[in-house]
Design a protein around this motif. Sequence first.
Motif, PDB file in Angstrom:
ATOM      1  N   LEU A 106       0.806  -1.211   0.000  1.00 17.92           N
ATOM      2  CA  LEU A 106       0.000   0.000   0.000  1.00 17.92           C
ATOM      3  C   LEU A 106       0.844   1.269   0.000  1.00 17.92           C
ATOM      4  O   LEU A 106       0.595   2.195  -0.785  1.00 17.92           O
ATOM      5  CB  LEU A 106      -0.947   0.008   1.205  1.00 17.92           C
ATOM      6  N   GLY A 107       1.844   1.346   0.874  1.00 18.26           N
ATOM      7  CA  GLY A 107       2.667   2.552   0.926  1.00 18.26           C
ATOM      8  C   GLY A 107       3.364   2.827  -0.388  1.00 18.26           C
ATOM      9  O   GLY A 107       3.406   3.972  -0.863  1.00 18.26           O
ATOM     10  N   VAL A 113       1.427   6.251  -7.393  1.00 15.36           N
ATOM     11  CA  VAL A 113       0.340   6.913  -8.127  1.00 15.36           C
ATOM     12  C   VAL A 113       0.218   8.397  -7.804  1.00 15.36           C
ATOM     13  O   VAL A 113      -0.451   9.133  -8.547  1.00 15.36           O
ATOM     14  CB  VAL A 113      -1.012   6.210  -7.866  1.00 15.36           C
ATOM     15  N   THR A 114       0.859   8.863  -6.725  1.00 10.50           N
ATOM     16  CA  THR A 114       0.711  10.281  -6.368  1.00 10.50           C
ATOM     17  C   THR A 114       1.972  11.102  -6.604  1.00 10.50           C
ATOM     18  O   THR A 114       1.876  12.277  -7.004  1.00 10.50           O
ATOM     19  CB  THR A 114       0.305  10.430  -4.889  1.00 10.50           C
ATOM     20  N   LEU A 115       3.147  10.514  -6.378  1.00  9.43           N
ATOM     21  CA  LEU A 115       4.379  11.297  -6.428  1.00  9.43           C
ATOM     22  C   LEU A 115       5.257  10.975  -7.634  1.00  9.43           C
ATOM     23  O   LEU A 115       5.964  11.854  -8.130  1.00  9.43           O
ATOM     24  CB  LEU A 115       5.188  11.070  -5.141  1.00  9.43           C
ATOM     25  N   SER A 125      -2.801  10.565 -14.000  1.00  6.25           N
ATOM     26  CA  SER A 125      -4.059  11.001 -13.364  1.00  6.25           C
ATOM     27  C   SER A 125      -4.094  10.498 -11.925  1.00  6.25           C
ATOM     28  O   SER A 125      -4.740   9.492 -11.628  1.00  6.25           O
ATOM     29  CB  SER A 125      -5.258  10.462 -14.146  1.00  6.25           C
ATOM     30  N   PRO A 126      -3.390  11.187 -11.004  1.00  7.48           N
ATOM     31  CA  PRO A 126      -3.257  10.673  -9.635  1.00  7.48           C
ATOM     32  C   PRO A 126      -4.578  10.541  -8.881  1.00  7.48           C
ATOM     33  O   PRO A 126      -4.753   9.583  -8.126  1.00  7.48           O
ATOM     34  CB  PRO A 126      -2.327  11.694  -8.967  1.00  7.48           C
TER      35      PRO A 126
END
Length: 206
Positions: A106-107, A113-115, A125-126
């Motif tokens: 998960l981490g 997907v975000t950074l 597309s985060p």
Amino acid sequence: FDVGAGSLRGSPLTHHGGRSLPRPACIRSRRAAYTAALAGGHGLAWRSATVGGVVPSDEPGAARIFWVALGFAAVALLLHGPGFGGPFIADDLLYLEHNAALSRPLGQALRTVTLDRYYVMGNWSPVHQLLLLAEWRAFGPNPLPYRVTNALLHALVALAMVVAGRRIGLSRPAAFAAGTIFLVHPVAAEPVGWINQSKTLLAVGF
């Protein structure tokens, strides 16, 4: 009537029409006066009056919004329900089952997907990827709950359209009609039934 704000805060007795009344009685009296003024057609003139320290408002209450949201959700599920049982279509598998980031710890998946510069089918597309990550962890390879989520997301966007209509000055009936037309329009069949097109619903919502 003439009630001083200071007397409400500083004394257990409040003067009203030359008489001293306990505070609850005064509040009831003021509420009755406000109601009578509205009934007499003077609502705007009395808008600044307070009832128990609260300014009356004609903004939609939480209860009204709740019932509209519930109705929109029911309509969306009813309209799009016949398509809930279909398989993944088009690039759904590429965005979900074959999306390597979603299966990572998960981490690491959140960071990817975000950074990171993580592209799926050429798209970065985060926000959309975060939604897909949450859905994949919750639903796995079962298409049904994804489409239910899309239908509820579509209903939420329709509700946001009603609120936006009120914000720009539309009457309640006009804002409700705009949201309802958006809710039931056939154009929504694609972004609801095509799971990956939740990004379209997110884009409209934002």
